[in-house]
Write a protein that holds these residues in place. Structure first.
Motif, PDB file in Angstrom:
ATOM      1  N   ILE A  53       0.842  -1.202   0.000  1.00 11.87           N
ATOM      2  CA  ILE A  53       0.000   0.000   0.000  1.00 11.87           C
ATOM      3  C   ILE A  53       0.871   1.243   0.000  1.00 11.87           C
ATOM      4  N   ARG A  54       1.914   1.266   0.826  1.00 12.09           N
ATOM      5  CA  ARG A  54       2.806   2.429   0.853  1.00 12.09           C
ATOM      6  C   ARG A  54       3.459   2.650  -0.512  1.00 12.09           C
ATOM      7  N   GLU A  55       3.878   1.588  -1.160  1.00 10.92           N
ATOM      8  CA  GLU A  55       4.498   1.714  -2.478  1.00 10.92           C
ATOM      9  C   GLU A  55       3.496   2.202  -3.521  1.00 10.92           C
ATOM     10  N   TYR A  56       2.275   1.703  -3.478  1.00 10.26           N
ATOM     11  CA  TYR A  56       1.243   2.185  -4.414  1.00 10.26           C
ATOM     12  C   TYR A  56       0.940   3.654  -4.175  1.00 10.26           C
ATOM     13  N   LEU A  57       0.866   4.065  -2.917  1.00  9.71           N
ATOM     14  CA  LEU A  57       0.611   5.473  -2.620  1.00  9.71           C
ATOM     15  C   LEU A  57       1.763   6.348  -3.102  1.00  9.71           C
ATOM     16  N   ALA A  58       2.990   5.894  -2.898  1.00 14.53           N
ATOM     17  CA  ALA A  58       4.154   6.645  -3.387  1.00 14.53           C
ATOM     18  C   ALA A  58       4.084   6.789  -4.903  1.00 14.53           C
ATOM     19  N   TYR A  59       3.758   5.700  -5.579  1.00 13.12           N
ATOM     20  CA  TYR A  59       3.617   5.764  -7.039  1.00 13.12           C
ATOM     21  C   TYR A  59       2.542   6.772  -7.440  1.00 13.12           C
ATOM     22  N   TYR A 118      10.967   7.985   2.096  1.00 12.55           N
ATOM     23  CA  TYR A 118      11.966   8.058   1.025  1.00 12.55           C
ATOM     24  C   TYR A 118      12.383   6.667   0.575  1.00 12.55           C
ATOM     25  N   ALA A 119      12.424   5.730   1.487  1.00 16.30           N
ATOM     26  CA  ALA A 119      12.766   4.349   1.114  1.00 16.30           C
ATOM     27  C   ALA A 119      11.713   3.766   0.177  1.00 16.30           C
ATOM     28  N   ASP A 120      10.436   4.072   0.423  1.00 21.84           N
ATOM     29  CA  ASP A 120       9.365   3.608  -0.468  1.00 21.84           C
ATOM     30  C   ASP A 120       9.510   4.252  -1.843  1.00 21.84           C
TER      31      ASP A 120
END
Length: 90
Positions: free
Chosen positions: A34-40, A72-74
């Motif tokens: 979810i965090r990665e999708y939100l970052a995208y 930032y890592a995401d």
């Protein structure tokens, strides 16, 4: 695979705790996704990002929760996967 809830009475304490730990690991994997999708959605889409409101609705989060959900890592994980930098770095 975790045991169906109807079978938890039959588990030894160590088995029960192992199942609980497995569920936590699964939850953590989903949270990371979810965090990665939100970052995208906020940093990599073009021509503009998805709105905080629409992402909050889809993710079952508050607007402020979406705003602060990824790190930032995401961003780095998404950038490496896509082979391009986030909009903010361009």
């Amino acid at each position: 695979m975790t045991e169906p809830l109807a079978n938890v009475d039959d588990l030894a304490p160590d088995e029960f705790l192992g199942q609980l730990s497995a569920l936590r690991n699964e939850r953590d994997r989903y949270d990371q996704g979810i965090r990665e999708y939100l970052a995208y959605a906020r940093e990599f889409t073009r021509p503009r990002p998805y709105t905080l409101a629409v992402l909050a609705e889809a993710a079952g989060m508050s607007i402020s929760g979406v705003r602060t959900a990824y790190t930032y890592a995401d961003l780095d994980t998404v950038a490496r996967a896509l082979g391009r930098a986030p909009r903010s770095a361009q």
